[in-house]
Design a protein around this motif. Structure first.
Motif, PDB file in Angstrom:
ATOM      1  N   MET A 656       0.826  -1.206   0.000  1.00  0.00           N
ATOM      2  CA  MET A 656       0.000   0.000   0.000  1.00  0.00           C
ATOM      3  C   MET A 656       0.862   1.259   0.000  1.00  0.00           C
ATOM      4  O   MET A 656       0.516   2.256  -0.645  1.00  0.00           O
ATOM      5  N   ALA A 657       2.007   1.206   0.677  1.00  0.00           N
ATOM      6  CA  ALA A 657       2.889   2.379   0.711  1.00  0.00           C
ATOM      7  C   ALA A 657       3.383   2.731  -0.693  1.00  0.00           C
ATOM      8  O   ALA A 657       3.583   3.910  -1.011  1.00  0.00           O
ATOM      9  N   PHE A 658       3.589   1.723  -1.521  1.00  0.00           N
ATOM     10  CA  PHE A 658       3.985   1.959  -2.920  1.00  0.00           C
ATOM     11  C   PHE A 658       2.980   2.918  -3.563  1.00  0.00           C
ATOM     12  O   PHE A 658       3.346   3.946  -4.160  1.00  0.00           O
ATOM     13  N   ALA A 659       1.690   2.592  -3.395  1.00  0.00           N
ATOM     14  CA  ALA A 659       0.656   3.417  -4.018  1.00  0.00           C
ATOM     15  C   ALA A 659       0.542   4.789  -3.356  1.00  0.00           C
ATOM     16  O   ALA A 659       0.590   5.832  -4.019  1.00  0.00           O
ATOM     17  N   VAL A 660       0.418   4.799  -2.037  1.00  0.00           N
ATOM     18  CA  VAL A 660       0.167   6.063  -1.321  1.00  0.00           C
ATOM     19  C   VAL A 660       1.297   7.061  -1.566  1.00  0.00           C
ATOM     20  O   VAL A 660       1.058   8.241  -1.867  1.00  0.00           O
ATOM     21  N   GLU A 661       2.532   6.595  -1.457  1.00  0.00           N
ATOM     22  CA  GLU A 661       3.660   7.525  -1.531  1.00  0.00           C
ATOM     23  C   GLU A 661       3.928   8.010  -2.961  1.00  0.00           C
ATOM     24  O   GLU A 661       4.440   9.101  -3.153  1.00  0.00           O
ATOM     25  N   CYS A 662       3.587   7.192  -3.946  1.00  0.00           N
ATOM     26  CA  CYS A 662       3.682   7.690  -5.330  1.00  0.00           C
ATOM     27  C   CYS A 662       2.585   8.724  -5.584  1.00  0.00           C
ATOM     28  O   CYS A 662       2.810   9.733  -6.265  1.00  0.00           O
ATOM     29  N   GLN A 663       1.391   8.477  -5.025  1.00  0.00           N
ATOM     30  CA  GLN A 663       0.304   9.453  -5.179  1.00  0.00           C
ATOM     31  C   GLN A 663       0.713  10.812  -4.593  1.00  0.00           C
ATOM     32  O   GLN A 663       0.418  11.853  -5.172  1.00  0.00           O
ATOM     33  N   MET A 664       1.395  10.774  -3.468  1.00  0.00           N
ATOM     34  CA  MET A 664       1.800  12.036  -2.828  1.00  0.00           C
ATOM     35  C   MET A 664       2.750  12.814  -3.731  1.00  0.00           C
ATOM     36  O   MET A 664       2.619  14.034  -3.888  1.00  0.00           O
ATOM     37  N   ASP A 665       3.723  12.117  -4.326  1.00  0.00           N
ATOM     38  CA  ASP A 665       4.655  12.820  -5.217  1.00  0.00           C
ATOM     39  C   ASP A 665       3.944  13.335  -6.469  1.00  0.00           C
ATOM     40  O   ASP A 665       4.252  14.408  -6.984  1.00  0.00           O
ATOM     41  N   ARG A 666       2.993  12.545  -6.949  1.00  0.00           N
ATOM     42  CA  ARG A 666       2.255  12.987  -8.149  1.00  0.00           C
ATOM     43  C   ARG A 666       1.420  14.224  -7.847  1.00  0.00           C
ATOM     44  O   ARG A 666       1.373  15.173  -8.645  1.00  0.00           O
ATOM     45  N   LEU A 667       0.778  14.201  -6.677  1.00  0.00           N
ATOM     46  CA  LEU A 667      -0.015  15.384  -6.300  1.00  0.00           C
ATOM     47  C   LEU A 667       0.888  16.587  -6.093  1.00  0.00           C
ATOM     48  O   LEU A 667       0.552  17.701  -6.486  1.00  0.00           O
ATOM     49  N   ALA A 668       2.044  16.353  -5.476  1.00  0.00           N
ATOM     50  CA  ALA A 668       2.984  17.455  -5.252  1.00  0.00           C
ATOM     51  C   ALA A 668       3.345  18.104  -6.584  1.00  0.00           C
ATOM     52  O   ALA A 668       3.371  19.335  -6.701  1.00  0.00           O
ATOM     53  N   ALA A 669       3.599  17.251  -7.593  1.00  0.00           N
ATOM     54  CA  ALA A 669       3.964  17.783  -8.910  1.00  0.00           C
ATOM     55  C   ALA A 669       2.813  18.615  -9.473  1.00  0.00           C
ATOM     56  O   ALA A 669       3.027  19.680 -10.060  1.00  0.00           O
ATOM     57  N   GLN A 670       1.586  18.135  -9.265  1.00  0.00           N
ATOM     58  CA  GLN A 670       0.430  18.876  -9.799  1.00  0.00           C
ATOM     59  C   GLN A 670       0.222  20.196  -9.080  1.00  0.00           C
ATOM     60  O   GLN A 670      -0.192  21.177  -9.669  1.00  0.00           O
ATOM     61  N   CYS A 671       0.493  20.179  -7.775  1.00  0.00           N
ATOM     62  CA  CYS A 671       0.254  21.388  -6.978  1.00  0.00           C
ATOM     63  C   CYS A 671       1.420  22.356  -7.046  1.00  0.00           C
ATOM     64  O   CYS A 671       1.327  23.475  -6.532  1.00  0.00           O
ATOM     65  N   GLY A 672       2.546  21.904  -7.571  1.00  0.00           N
ATOM     66  CA  GLY A 672       3.737  22.748  -7.559  1.00  0.00           C
ATOM     67  C   GLY A 672       4.376  22.845  -6.187  1.00  0.00           C
ATOM     68  O   GLY A 672       5.065  23.810  -5.874  1.00  0.00           O
ATOM     69  N   LEU A 673       4.132  21.857  -5.355  1.00  0.00           N
ATOM     70  CA  LEU A 673       4.778  21.821  -4.033  1.00  0.00           C
ATOM     71  C   LEU A 673       5.965  20.863  -4.089  1.00  0.00           C
ATOM     72  O   LEU A 673       6.003  19.966  -4.929  1.00  0.00           O
ATOM     73  N   ASP A 674       6.916  21.055  -3.168  1.00  0.00           N
ATOM     74  CA  ASP A 674       7.969  20.046  -3.124  1.00  0.00           C
ATOM     75  C   ASP A 674       7.476  18.839  -2.325  1.00  0.00           C
ATOM     76  O   ASP A 674       6.429  18.893  -1.661  1.00  0.00           O
ATOM     77  N   VAL A 675       8.233  17.761  -2.440  1.00  0.00           N
ATOM     78  CA  VAL A 675       7.746  16.492  -1.882  1.00  0.00           C
ATOM     79  C   VAL A 675       7.673  16.523  -0.361  1.00  0.00           C
ATOM     80  O   VAL A 675       6.964  15.720   0.245  1.00  0.00           O
ATOM     81  N   PHE A 676       8.408  17.442   0.262  1.00  0.00           N
ATOM     82  CA  PHE A 676       8.340  17.550   1.731  1.00  0.00           C
ATOM     83  C   PHE A 676       7.134  18.381   2.143  1.00  0.00           C
ATOM     84  O   PHE A 676       6.426  18.041   3.076  1.00  0.00           O
ATOM     85  N   GLU A 677       6.916  19.459   1.401  1.00  0.00           N
ATOM     86  CA  GLU A 677       5.858  20.384   1.807  1.00  0.00           C
ATOM     87  C   GLU A 677       4.482  19.719   1.721  1.00  0.00           C
ATOM     88  O   GLU A 677       3.658  19.870   2.614  1.00  0.00           O
ATOM     89  N   ILE A 678       4.257  18.956   0.677  1.00  0.00           N
ATOM     90  CA  ILE A 678       2.926  18.331   0.580  1.00  0.00           C
ATOM     91  C   ILE A 678       2.715  17.350   1.724  1.00  0.00           C
ATOM     92  O   ILE A 678       1.621  17.244   2.281  1.00  0.00           O
ATOM     93  N   ARG A 679       3.780  16.681   2.113  1.00  0.00           N
ATOM     94  CA  ARG A 679       3.648  15.736   3.225  1.00  0.00           C
ATOM     95  C   ARG A 679       3.473  16.488   4.552  1.00  0.00           C
ATOM     96  O   ARG A 679       2.672  16.095   5.395  1.00  0.00           O
ATOM     97  N   ARG A 680       4.212  17.576   4.681  1.00  0.00           N
ATOM     98  CA  ARG A 680       4.103  18.377   5.903  1.00  0.00           C
ATOM     99  C   ARG A 680       2.654  18.857   6.089  1.00  0.00           C
ATOM    100  O   ARG A 680       2.116  18.835   7.187  1.00  0.00           O
ATOM    101  N   ARG A 681       2.042  19.236   5.002  1.00  0.00           N
ATOM    102  CA  ARG A 681       0.680  19.787   5.103  1.00  0.00           C
ATOM    103  C   ARG A 681      -0.369  18.726   5.437  1.00  0.00           C
ATOM    104  O   ARG A 681      -1.478  19.064   5.823  1.00  0.00           O
ATOM    105  N   ASN A 682      -0.005  17.499   5.239  1.00  0.00           N
ATOM    106  CA  ASN A 682      -1.017  16.438   5.406  1.00  0.00           C
ATOM    107  C   ASN A 682      -0.701  15.415   6.494  1.00  0.00           C
ATOM    108  O   ASN A 682      -1.513  14.537   6.760  1.00  0.00           O
ATOM    109  N   MET A 683       0.472  15.537   7.084  1.00  0.00           N
ATOM    110  CA  MET A 683       0.888  14.517   8.049  1.00  0.00           C
ATOM    111  C   MET A 683      -0.045  14.492   9.258  1.00  0.00           C
ATOM    112  O   MET A 683      -0.459  15.537   9.745  1.00  0.00           O
TER     113      MET A 683
END
Lengths: 1050, 167
Positions: A656-683
């Motif tokens: 499941m982590a394979f899917a979830v963590e790839c989704q996070m990077d994909r969303l980050a790319a769409q939002c123009g956020l870096d991979v840390f910031e999107i996680r920080r906002r949702n952790m």
């Protein structure tokens, strides 16, 4: 199965050898390294083997007249160590080093490689215009290899030597063997090119392909195109196209013909100076400044560990080979057992006839379902698997009967004499198809084994308000545990009439319970020994050989040993549930997650084992460590005829982590956020309720792990296109979040005992298993710390229902807690009793005494010498009244009971730097960095080992490992095609960090480390690939053909 | 039913004479006939290295050799490494590094490393990785084995410095 009847002929001359071979049913043998593999694949064993080893003149390497003559019996090992070859034919030297493995090369000969007509050296020898010197009954001849390969080979022929012309002028050369992993791999294709250049002009080019299923061939058309061209005038696109169209290659279960042609063309064009085609990579600047890592995080390394580095107590015996595994026991009166497997994926059993096998001299017993006195069904969660099949077989590895005989040869012959009549049934080989209406039911209950649904919030509203949505389907492999010690052990009935079953396992008491049900024997008439075990990773959690061993020992009354060979282990053993995960994730314009929709279909195989638990655990991790208001998940687990799947390190969470963590990077790319910031906002925030609404344990360290990932020096390493232009390098990260323990619903008992043994050892008794993870060293660490003695004073006793108490299973990252909790809970009572006895002995107030390394000291004394050693104390005590302390408890559980939920979690972040090959589409992991927070570390070396080992299993899952099945049958039958990572696949660097602190008052101590290492490796690598080439691989193991296509996409 | 052969070879420094089937594999002879269980059988087709032994000083897969192929050979099994000085240093370095976990592959790795470091005592990581390409370990990330091997090369280069104070 026909028993071998082999005769070895040892002619001293070629003439005699040809005569021997002409007698029929004979096989010429040089090194003989291909024979076991051929026979394992079912090729007939010849009656006669003709040893070429005594014929003079077939060995050695000689130079004469500008040519190298290599005798056919020269081993590949001798070739690679030969200075002439290294100096004069570096191309051949390079090719030899990629052929087989080093030890095989010490046996295998160049003649064998040629005579087999599929050897990895053939393309090189073709490109070198080699000639073959050989003899037939008609006489000796020398002919070009290319012609020799095209001949029809009717007559028996002995290759005597290969003759290679040494180029007079310097030539350019390239050689690339593309395989399924980095080294010691079957060939996907090998491509070889040689060019003679003069005055900037190609004088001649010789190109060849071959290897594995690719017929060795020169590429004369492409050669002709190159000849005469000026180097700077070459249109490499034309050459590439010519090579691709001229290369003849087949499809197989692993790679397509198209892929083989493409990589051959890429390799040759690049190797000859054309450079890779396709997209020019963006250059990525290394991070200039990094934030600080979380305070207190340490790097785990022996050189930094100081006094925290301990040698594990079983280390020397293992390295020296003195440790007796349960499969190593041999006794003169011991019978050898084997199990008859179905060999057919789905069929009704019409009859089982054992009479011929029983009549065979040397056979002691044959057991079938008729010998089962109890319930012929087992399974940890659902008892749906027969110990020995009676009505149907549901997968190729189903056990139908078992034999015990005086030796292995007789046992094998007896197996071949058991006649089972089957009526084949339709084979269900796809989990989705299994659930369609009208599909053949595998069990009477239908093919839907279990489904799980969960919903929170309003999913439609969540998606309706989304600014960004990503949806993708992730597929994960049927990974094999690949423990080096295959399933096995021995069994006997002792003088008290107790059945002893000694076989690698992960929970002796549950094995005993399951055996008791099958055998109809009370549990107290059975003793199960499960330690030491040579690796398990979840694959020995379910019963394996125990029922057959027990039945045979009971029926014969004699000791019986039984170990699966690797091919049988592949056939019968559990695997990781293959999953298809569809994930749709939404966030708002600020990158804040709104909705998560997950659908999982999981392949159970023929029986449940722990498949339902794996799927439920996967779904429990469906949002990773992120807070998502609107969630809908559904999971379906289907019976198929594809082997059996069950527990495997990670237990669904890593899929499941394979899917979830790839989704996070994909969303980050769409939002123009870096991979840390999107996680920080949702952790998720510490203290929040868990994903299912449950209470969770304190000491969450997710933000700290994110900080550690951001601060990792990996970001300062080079990224982008490699210096030689052939690879694109990227870095990726993923969060790691893994529950510990079995969860709220199943019983999850813990416990253990400490005692002073008669010889003065502090015995620590745990019903847990040493499978390699470092249980023994961890027990020593925990007990020594709790009691105040030294590690050497502690003698762990594990994995024996006759001697050790209930501790629960050695699974689910739970045993670290159990080890620690037992030590903490039992040590004070044991210390009190020891000190009381010591006080009495010494005539001192026990309160003035303390436990120290080696024995009892005066409290507060700095003297290193004990007043009384443990041994002296024990000697003077009544053996029946030695100090003893026992404890039992339930593994900490949370308050959620509508489904299975965990309370304790461990945390981490994994980073990978990878190189994507523009030639082959293959991915190399350059650096793997793991940040972990699993509480205080009991034993630093064991913890480090778990992270590195788990990490490597994650690399295998991601890049090379899959037990490929076709129509219910394994294509990957052994380790020749099942690609466990080799040392060449190990990253250049592996670095592990730990943050050990706990919140004040946290009562749960050290967290489990066993599964943390594998948890986030796959998404870290996938995100690194995306960093390099802008595309996320959706399927593990990653398909290099898809990667090549992605590289070439505009 | 196989044709038996009388076999003479050297095993761990002693001459041995046995009668076995011509096609019995060396690994089965060791484990099932001679009670030498340190070499393990983990794939049976020469693809994992767990059964590695030294034949005339070179590491080979004991599962690939049939009885008839070892006539006159000089064989060292992992048990036989007890008599090899370099092996003692290598074993110690591997154990101290906690190079292995379940340990089932460890004797095979040790055999291959002994062959390598006797021939090439100053081997670096590159040579060590190349020599170990045929040995599969499922528990570790291989780095513990590489670290232990490098420690062994240092200990071989400076045997005195490598000794622990308790020696």
């Amino acid at each position: 199965m026909t028993p071998s009847v082999v005769q070895v002929l040892r002619p001293a001359s070629l003439k005699d050898a040809l005569a021997c071979a002409a007698t029929g049913d004979a096989r010429l043998v040089a090194g003989g390294t291909a024979l076991q593999l051929e026979w394992a694949k079912g090729l007939p064993q010849p009656r006669r083997l003709v040893d070429l080893g005594r014929i003079a003149g077939l060995k050695g390497i000689a130079i004469a007249g500008g040519e190298l003559r290599i005798g056919a019996l020269t081993t590949l090992g001798d070739l690679e160590r030969n200075q002439l070859v290294q100096d004069k034919l570096p191309l051949l030297d390079a090719a030899v080093r990629t052929t087989a493995g080093p030890a095989v090369r010490n046996l295998a000969t160049i003649g064998g490689n040629i005579a087999g007509r599929a050897g990895c050296l053939l393309p090189v020898l073709l490109a070198l215009d080699a000639r073959i010197e050989s003899s037939t009954a008609a006489g000796q001849r020398i002919m070009p290899l290319a012609e020799w390969l095209q001949e029809r080979h009717g007559d028996t022929e002995i290759v005597e030597a290969v003759i290679v012309h040494i180029p007079e002028t310097p030539v350019g050369w390239t050689h690339r063997k593309v395989g399924l992993r980095a080294a010691f791999t079957p060939s996907v294709i090998s491509a070889v090119g040689l060019t003679e250049i003069a005055d900037g002009c190609v004088v001649a080019a010789r190109l060849a392909v071959g290897g594995g299923p690719v017929a060795p061939a020169r590429l004369r058309g492409a050669e002709a195109l190159l000849a005469g061209l000026r180097l700077h005038e070459i249109d490499w696109r034309v050459i590439r196209a010519a090579i691709e169209s001229e290369t003849a290659a087949p499809d197989d279960a692993f790679r397509s013909a198209r892929y083989r042609r493409k990589v051959a063309a890429n390799a040759l064009v690049h190797g000859l100076g054309g450079g890779p085609d396709g997209q020019s990579s963006r250059r990525l600047a290394p991070a200039a400044r990094l934030p600080s890592p979380p305070p207190g995080e340490i790097r785990l390394d022996r050189s930094l560990a100081g006094e925290r580095w301990h040698m594990r107590p079983d280390g020397p015996a293992k390295v020296e080979g003195r440790l007796q595994y349960l499969t190593d026991h041999r006794r003169l009166d011991m019978l050898v057992g084997r199990i008859l497997r179905a060999g057919i994926p789905h069929a009704r059993i019409l009859a089982i006839d054992t009479s011929a096998a029983e009549a065979l001299p040397g056979v002691a017993a044959i057991v079938t379902h008729r010998d089962i006195a109890g319930s012929n069904a087992f399974g940890i969660l659902v008892q749906d698997q027969p110990a020995l099949c009676f009505d149907k077989v549901r997968y190729v590895g189903d056990a139908v009967a078992a034999v015990a005989a005086v030796d292995a040869e007789t046992t094998e012959r007896a197996l071949g004499l058991i006649k089972v009549s089957y009526r084949p049934l339709p084979v269900v080989s796809d989990a989705e198809a299994a659930l369609s209406v009208g599909t053949e039911p595998i069990h009477a209950t239908g093919n839907l084994l279990r489904s799980f649904d969960f919903e929170r919030g309003d999913i439609d509203d969540g998606f309706a308000r989304a600014a960004h949505v990503v949806e993708a389907v992730y597929e994960t492999p049927r990974q094999m545990h690949g423990f080096m010690e295959t399933e096995g052990g021995y069994a006997f009935v002792d003088d008290d009439g107790v059945l002893n079953v000694c076989a690698g396992g992960q929970y002796g008491l549950r094995d005993r319970l399951q055996l008791s049900r099958i055998l109809g024997l009370p549990e107290d008439r059975i003793r199960v020994v499960t330690s030491p075990t040579g690796g398990a990773f979840g694959g020995k959690d379910e019963l394996t050989v125990q029922p057959a061993l027990a039945l045979l020992a009971l029926k014969t009354g004699r000791p019986v040993r039984l170990q699966l060979d690797r091919a049988e282990s592949v056939l019968a053993g559990t695997k990781r549930n293959a999953m298809k995960i569809r994930m749709r994730t939404a966030c708002d314009s600020n990158g804040v997650l709104l909705a998560q929709q997950v659908e999982v279909i999981s392949d159970a195989g023929a029986y449940a084992s722990l498949g339902p638990g794996v799927l439920e655990t996967a779904l429990e991790h469906a949002c990773g460590p992120y807070a998502v208001p609107h969630v809908r998940t559904s999971g379906r687990l289907a019976y198929t005829n594809n082997g059996v799947c069950g527990a495997f390190r990670g237990f669904g969470a890593n899929q499941m982590a394979f899917a979830v963590e790839c989704q996070m990077d994909r969303l980050a790319a769409q939002c123009g956020l870096d991979v840390f910031e999107i996680r920080r906002r949702n952790m998720r925030k510490p203290g929040m309720r868990g994903y299912l609404g449950q209470t969770v344990a304190p000491s969450e360290r997710l933000m700290e792990m994110l900080q550690a990932a951001a601060a990792d020096p990996i970001w300062q390493k080079p990224r982008g296109i490699s210096k030689d232009g052939t690879e694109i390098v990227g870095v990726g990260m993923a969060m790691n979040y893994q529950g510990n323990g079995l969860g709220t619903l199943p019983p999850d008992p813990g416990g253990g005992a400490l005692r002073l043994a008669p010889d003065g050892a502090i015995e620590a008794l745990y019903g847990l298993d040493e499978m390699g993870q470092g249980l023994l060293t961890s027990i020593q660490a925990a007990v020594a710390a709790a009691l105040g003695c030294s590690r050497d004073d502690v003698r762990p006793v594990t994995g024996d229902t006759g001697r050790t108490p209930e501790s629960g299973s050695t699974t689910a990252s739970r045993s670290t807690y159990v080890v620690w909790k037992v030590a903490e809970a039992a040590a004070p009572a044991l210390a009190r009793d020891i000190l009381a006895a010591a006080g009495e002995r010494l005539g001192r107030n026990p309160a003035a005494l303390a436990i120290a390394p080696g024995g009892i000291v005066e409290r507060g004394s700095n003297s290193g010498v004990p007043l009384l050693s443990f041994a002296t104390l024990a000697e003077g005590l009544d053996p029946e009244r030695l100090p003893f302390a026992v404890t039992s408890f339930e593994f900490p559980k949370t308050d959620y009971l509508r489904g299975n939920a965990r309370m304790i979690f461990a945390f981490g972040a994994t980073l990978a730097r990878v190189a994507v090959s523009r030639i082959t589409g293959q991915v190399r992991v350059l650096d793997l960095h793991q940040h972990t927070a699993a509480g205080p570390i009991l034993d630093l070396a064991a913890y480090l080992g778990q992270m590195e080992g788990g990490g490597m299993q994650g690399v295998g899952f991601t890049l090379t490992e899959d037990t490929v099945m076709q129509n219910g049958r394994y294509v990957t039958a052994n380790l020749d095609t099942y690609m466990l990572p080799s040392i060449a696949d190990a990253p250049e660097t592996m670095t592990t960090f730990a943050l050990e602190d706990l919140d004040p008052g946290d009562p749960f101590g050290p967290r489990g480390a066993g599964e943390l290492g594998i948890g986030a490796v796959t998404p870290a690598i996938a995100n690194a690939v995306a960093d390099a080439i802008g595309w996320w691989p959706p399927r593990a193991p990653f398909d290099p053909e898809e990667l090549l296509d992605a590289l070439e996409a505009p | 039913m196989t044709t038996g052969i009388a076999l003479t070879f050297r095993l761990n420094g002693e001459d041995r004479f046995i009668d076995v089937s011509a096609d019995m594999r060396l690994i089965d002879i060791l484990r099932d006939r001679l009670g030498l269980s340190a070499a393990k059988k983990a794939c049976g087709i020469g693809r994992c290295g767990a059964c590695s032994v030294l034949v005339d000083g070179r590491a080979v897969n004991a599962c690939l050799l049939m009885a008839w192929q070892i006539e006159g050979a000089d064989i060292l099994t992992p048990e036989g490494l007890d008599a090899v000085p370099e092996a003692a240093i290598i074993r110690r370095a591997l154990a101290e590094e906690n190079a292995f976990q379940c340990g089932y592959c460890a004797p095979g790795f040790t055999i291959v490393l002994t062959a390598l470091l006797r021939e090439c005592p100053d081997a670096g990581e590159r040579e060590i990785r190349a020599a170990l390409e045929g040995n599969i370990c499922r528990c570790t990330g291989y780095h513990s084995i590489i670290r232990g091997s490098l420690a062994a090369t240092q200990a071989i280069a400076r045997p005195d410095a490598a000794k622990s104070p308790d020696d």
